[in-house]
Design a protein around this motif. Sequence first.
Motif, PDB file in Angstrom:
ATOM      1  N   ASN A 115      -1.692 -12.164   0.556  1.00 41.78           N
ATOM      2  CA  ASN A 115      -2.809 -11.899   1.808  1.00 41.78           C
ATOM      3  C   ASN A 115      -2.612 -12.448   3.224  1.00 41.78           C
ATOM      4  O   ASN A 115      -2.062 -13.944   3.209  1.00 41.78           O
ATOM      5  CB  ASN A 115      -4.210 -12.572   1.752  1.00 41.78           C
ATOM      6  CG  ASN A 115      -4.103 -11.451   0.296  1.00 41.78           C
ATOM      7  OD1 ASN A 115      -4.292  -9.677   0.517  1.00 41.78           O
ATOM      8  ND2 ASN A 115      -4.379 -12.349  -0.704  1.00 41.78           N
ATOM      9  N   PRO A 171      -8.684  -9.218   6.466  1.00 44.49           N
ATOM     10  CA  PRO A 171      -7.325  -9.950   5.803  1.00 44.49           C
ATOM     11  C   PRO A 171      -6.688  -8.017   4.830  1.00 44.49           C
ATOM     12  O   PRO A 171      -7.318  -7.464   4.502  1.00 44.49           O
ATOM     13  CB  PRO A 171      -8.381 -10.599   4.546  1.00 44.49           C
ATOM     14  CG  PRO A 171      -9.160 -10.895   5.452  1.00 44.49           C
ATOM     15  CD  PRO A 171      -9.663 -10.017   6.777  1.00 44.49           C
ATOM     16  N   ASN A 188      -3.750  -6.752   2.089  1.00 44.74           N
ATOM     17  CA  ASN A 188      -2.302  -7.012   1.379  1.00 44.74           C
ATOM     18  C   ASN A 188      -1.074  -6.680   1.545  1.00 44.74           C
ATOM     19  O   ASN A 188      -1.154  -5.512   1.504  1.00 44.74           O
ATOM     20  CB  ASN A 188      -3.020  -6.975  -0.578  1.00 44.74           C
ATOM     21  CG  ASN A 188      -1.917  -7.382  -1.320  1.00 44.74           C
ATOM     22  OD1 ASN A 188      -0.380  -7.397  -0.781  1.00 44.74           O
ATOM     23  ND2 ASN A 188      -2.094  -8.359  -2.604  1.00 44.74           N
TER      24      ASN A 188
END
Length: 401
Positions: free
Chosen positions: A250, A378, A380
């Motif tokens: 992340n 944030p 991934n």
Amino acid sequence: MNVSYASFLKIAIGTVFLFFVSSINIVDASVYRGSTHTETFNFSVDPSVPNQWHRADIVLPQTTCLPEDTSDDGEDLPNQIWDCRAGHHHRNDLTLTSNGSFILASSTNATPKWYQLGVQPIKVVLQSDTTDDIYVIGGGCYFLAADRSSHHCNTGYASSSDAAKSTRGTYVVRVNSNDFSEVPDGQYSAFFGGSIIDWHQHYLILNLSVGISISVSRSGGESVTPSDVTLHDLQGQNLPINFIKIDEQNQYGMGSLDFCLEADDYSRLSVSVIGQDIAYPDYPEANNTSAVRSHGIFVLSNRSGSVPDVGTAGIPYRIISRTLGATNNVTSNVHCPASSFGFCSAVQKALDFSYYPNSPSPSGGSCKRFDITVVTSPFNVYQTLPGDYSSSFYLNVEESP
């Protein structure tokens, strides 16, 4: 409405992930779901003639499911899209069969609602073709279908029970000569971007990219009073994003630019951020359609020619200003105009700059400096579609009424 000088910012990220996804050549007669449909129009506007309408009629192309969306043998597939699965009886034409869909336009902060009639206000940004001047005017958009007309752009216009009578529709973007009263004669370019989302399943059907060339010429010979507001971009108009790793999977991004504002009266100003780009939903998996767009959220969009899953093709971000104290997260539309919260698209924030210290101006006088900062959510890196991501918006400062 009032128009004023503004400064254009373009947030641009290069190749963020492992590889760049090259554009796919699209034929407008028939496109795959998630493709980008581009149209261009020409307007000749005479502000001396009141209440003269100019409209761009955008007929949606035939859009079909992606091959992986449809099962020919009738068996269920993982993450299968309902309309596409049923669509093989109708040649998988998403815009020829009923798909209750709505458009997300980044130039408005409107929340999608079911069956909302009327013209939806949008902000249209005019970029001079010969100077660096930018003007913001009011505009509108609506959707036309065979069975229901003049729906807001952010409106679901049909249900699955309407398949027999629903046909391919037309999006309409329009402007009025009255809104050009403070725009000088000349040649301008305007852009309108949006994404058509399925109302029931919230997947991306089609992206729209509309360019309008506008010639402004007054038959009455009136003059235009120059704006009393000048905005200097001290570091250019390209806002880079620096990415910070949270862990091995992340990361999030952050970037900012500084500006220098000159005005005759610093106590009566308003600041707004106006999106003019393809707008993916920032919360496409929402069960409640009204939550598909969150207040104060903009989206970095994947620039591939075809995007199969909008949930993995956008990186949401917020726009704040540390200097102005606009740093709190926006969670409700009542926060949008408040000075202590971040910016929402096309919502004015009244600010008193007279309390801020003077700084040397590039013009030789004095000005008030402030920042515009972008912070992404944030994400991934292994669950986000690889490719080139970017977004654009306009920073508009004008005198408050």
